[in-house]
Design a protein around this motif. Structure first.
Motif, PDB file in Angstrom:
ATOM      1  N   LEU A 183      -3.044   1.417 -14.078  1.00  0.00           N
ATOM      2  CA  LEU A 183      -2.189   2.122 -13.137  1.00  0.00           C
ATOM      3  C   LEU A 183      -2.653   1.700 -11.746  1.00  0.00           C
ATOM      4  O   LEU A 183      -3.821   1.882 -11.387  1.00  0.00           O
ATOM      5  N   THR A 184      -1.728   1.094 -10.979  1.00  0.00           N
ATOM      6  CA  THR A 184      -2.070   0.563  -9.662  1.00  0.00           C
ATOM      7  C   THR A 184      -1.361   1.353  -8.576  1.00  0.00           C
ATOM      8  O   THR A 184      -0.163   1.616  -8.668  1.00  0.00           O
ATOM      9  N   PHE A 185      -2.118   1.712  -7.548  1.00  0.00           N
ATOM     10  CA  PHE A 185      -1.606   2.420  -6.383  1.00  0.00           C
ATOM     11  C   PHE A 185      -1.669   1.458  -5.199  1.00  0.00           C
ATOM     12  O   PHE A 185      -2.734   0.927  -4.890  1.00  0.00           O
ATOM     13  N   THR A 186      -0.529   1.255  -4.536  1.00  0.00           N
ATOM     14  CA  THR A 186      -0.460   0.345  -3.390  1.00  0.00           C
ATOM     15  C   THR A 186       0.208   1.060  -2.232  1.00  0.00           C
ATOM     16  O   THR A 186       1.324   1.560  -2.371  1.00  0.00           O
ATOM     17  N   LEU A 187      -0.461   1.080  -1.081  1.00  0.00           N
ATOM     18  CA  LEU A 187       0.100   1.646   0.136  1.00  0.00           C
ATOM     19  C   LEU A 187       0.579   0.503   1.009  1.00  0.00           C
ATOM     20  O   LEU A 187      -0.200  -0.376   1.375  1.00  0.00           O
ATOM     21  N   ARG A 188       1.885   0.518   1.330  1.00  0.00           N
ATOM     22  CA  ARG A 188       2.456  -0.501   2.215  1.00  0.00           C
ATOM     23  C   ARG A 188       2.718   0.093   3.584  1.00  0.00           C
ATOM     24  O   ARG A 188       3.205   1.213   3.717  1.00  0.00           O
ATOM     25  N   ASP A 204      10.565  -6.053  -3.196  1.00  0.00           N
ATOM     26  CA  ASP A 204      11.682  -5.710  -2.316  1.00  0.00           C
ATOM     27  C   ASP A 204      11.209  -5.034  -1.027  1.00  0.00           C
ATOM     28  O   ASP A 204      11.875  -5.125   0.000  1.00  0.00           O
ATOM     29  N   ALA A 205      10.058  -4.387  -1.077  1.00  0.00           N
ATOM     30  CA  ALA A 205       9.611  -3.564   0.045  1.00  0.00           C
ATOM     31  C   ALA A 205       9.140  -4.371   1.243  1.00  0.00           C
ATOM     32  O   ALA A 205       9.357  -3.972   2.380  1.00  0.00           O
ATOM     33  N   GLY A 206       8.484  -5.486   1.013  1.00  0.00           N
ATOM     34  CA  GLY A 206       7.904  -6.227   2.125  1.00  0.00           C
ATOM     35  C   GLY A 206       6.789  -5.418   2.772  1.00  0.00           C
ATOM     36  O   GLY A 206       6.150  -4.594   2.128  1.00  0.00           O
ATOM     37  N   GLY A 207       6.560  -5.622   4.051  1.00  0.00           N
ATOM     38  CA  GLY A 207       5.501  -4.908   4.755  1.00  0.00           C
ATOM     39  C   GLY A 207       4.139  -5.494   4.449  1.00  0.00           C
ATOM     40  O   GLY A 207       4.011  -6.542   3.823  1.00  0.00           O
ATOM     41  N   GLU A 208       3.110  -4.800   4.922  1.00  0.00           N
ATOM     42  CA  GLU A 208       1.733  -5.237   4.706  1.00  0.00           C
ATOM     43  C   GLU A 208       1.001  -4.206   3.867  1.00  0.00           C
ATOM     44  O   GLU A 208       1.208  -3.008   4.021  1.00  0.00           O
ATOM     45  N   THR A 209       0.126  -4.675   2.997  1.00  0.00           N
ATOM     46  CA  THR A 209      -0.637  -3.784   2.138  1.00  0.00           C
ATOM     47  C   THR A 209      -1.825  -3.222   2.898  1.00  0.00           C
ATOM     48  O   THR A 209      -2.673  -3.965   3.385  1.00  0.00           O
ATOM     49  N   ASP A 210      -1.878  -1.868   2.996  1.00  0.00           N
ATOM     50  CA  ASP A 210      -3.032  -1.206   3.596  1.00  0.00           C
ATOM     51  C   ASP A 210      -4.155  -1.071   2.577  1.00  0.00           C
ATOM     52  O   ASP A 210      -5.321  -1.204   2.919  1.00  0.00           O
TER      53      ASP A 210
END
Length: 185
Positions: free
Chosen positions: A151-156, A169-175
């Motif tokens: 289970l992976t949690f990614t904040l963009r 689809d989201a793009g942005g940068e990974t925090d």
């Protein structure tokens, strides 16, 4: 002669002040990326039972040491869990709560959840930004049949909103992104 000197001085001062306008010299405000050393997910079962926590702590940031990860236990098949995500910067004393900043800047952030093959869980967003798009610092996890996986949690930061719920689809940068090995029993 005095009139010519006065007019010359007036013209010079007018040009000087007009050319020194603050519009050209105002620096752009830079919103620096958050330092996140710790991600903690706390999930409370809706029908009683053990609280499940997943924690990743990386006190040296981008240093050579890998994050220390812990999962407190297994999910119970057929059980729903409601919880939240806590982000901390533990390089400061006392630790800075980055979740507060993410929630204040909700239109510029979104958590994404990636469920690995073989793991029978579903994830739902519980909180949303001011425009009604998912934020994801509050979540609902429903455990299906006995299984195991990741289970992976990614904040963009600054993802496209709305999006189709995928990182592609989201793009942005990974925090921050962290993956946990979990089990449903």
């Amino acid at each position: 002669m005095k009139t010519v000197q006065f007019l010359s001085m007036f013209t010079f001062l007018t040009l000087f002040f007009a050319s020194c306008s603050d519009d050209d010299n105002t620096p752009d405000i830079v919103n620096e990326e958050e330092v996140i050393t710790t991600l903690m997910v706390t999930l409370n079962p809706d029908s009683g039972g053990a609280v499940i926590t997943m924690e990743s702590r990386d006190l040296d940031g981008d240093g050579p040491n890998a994050p220390v990860k812990e999962v407190s236990g297994s999910f119970v098949a057929g059980t729903s869990y409601t919880g939240n995500i806590l982000l901390l910067n533990e390089t400061e004393t006392p630790p800075e709560n980055i979740t507060d900043e993410v929630e204040e800047e909700d239109e510029e952030h979104q958590f994404f959840y990636t469920i690995g093959d073989g793991l029978d869980v579903t994830m739902e967003y519980v909180n949303f930004d001011g425009d009604g798009n998912p934020l994801g610092t509050q979540i609902k996890l429903t455990a299906g049949a006995a299984s195991s996986g990741t289970l992976t949690f990614t904040l963009r930061h600054e993802p496209k909103k709305p999006n189709d719920g995928t990182l592609a689809d989201a793009g942005g940068e990974t925090d921050i992104t962290q993956t946990f090995n979990v089990t449903v029993e």
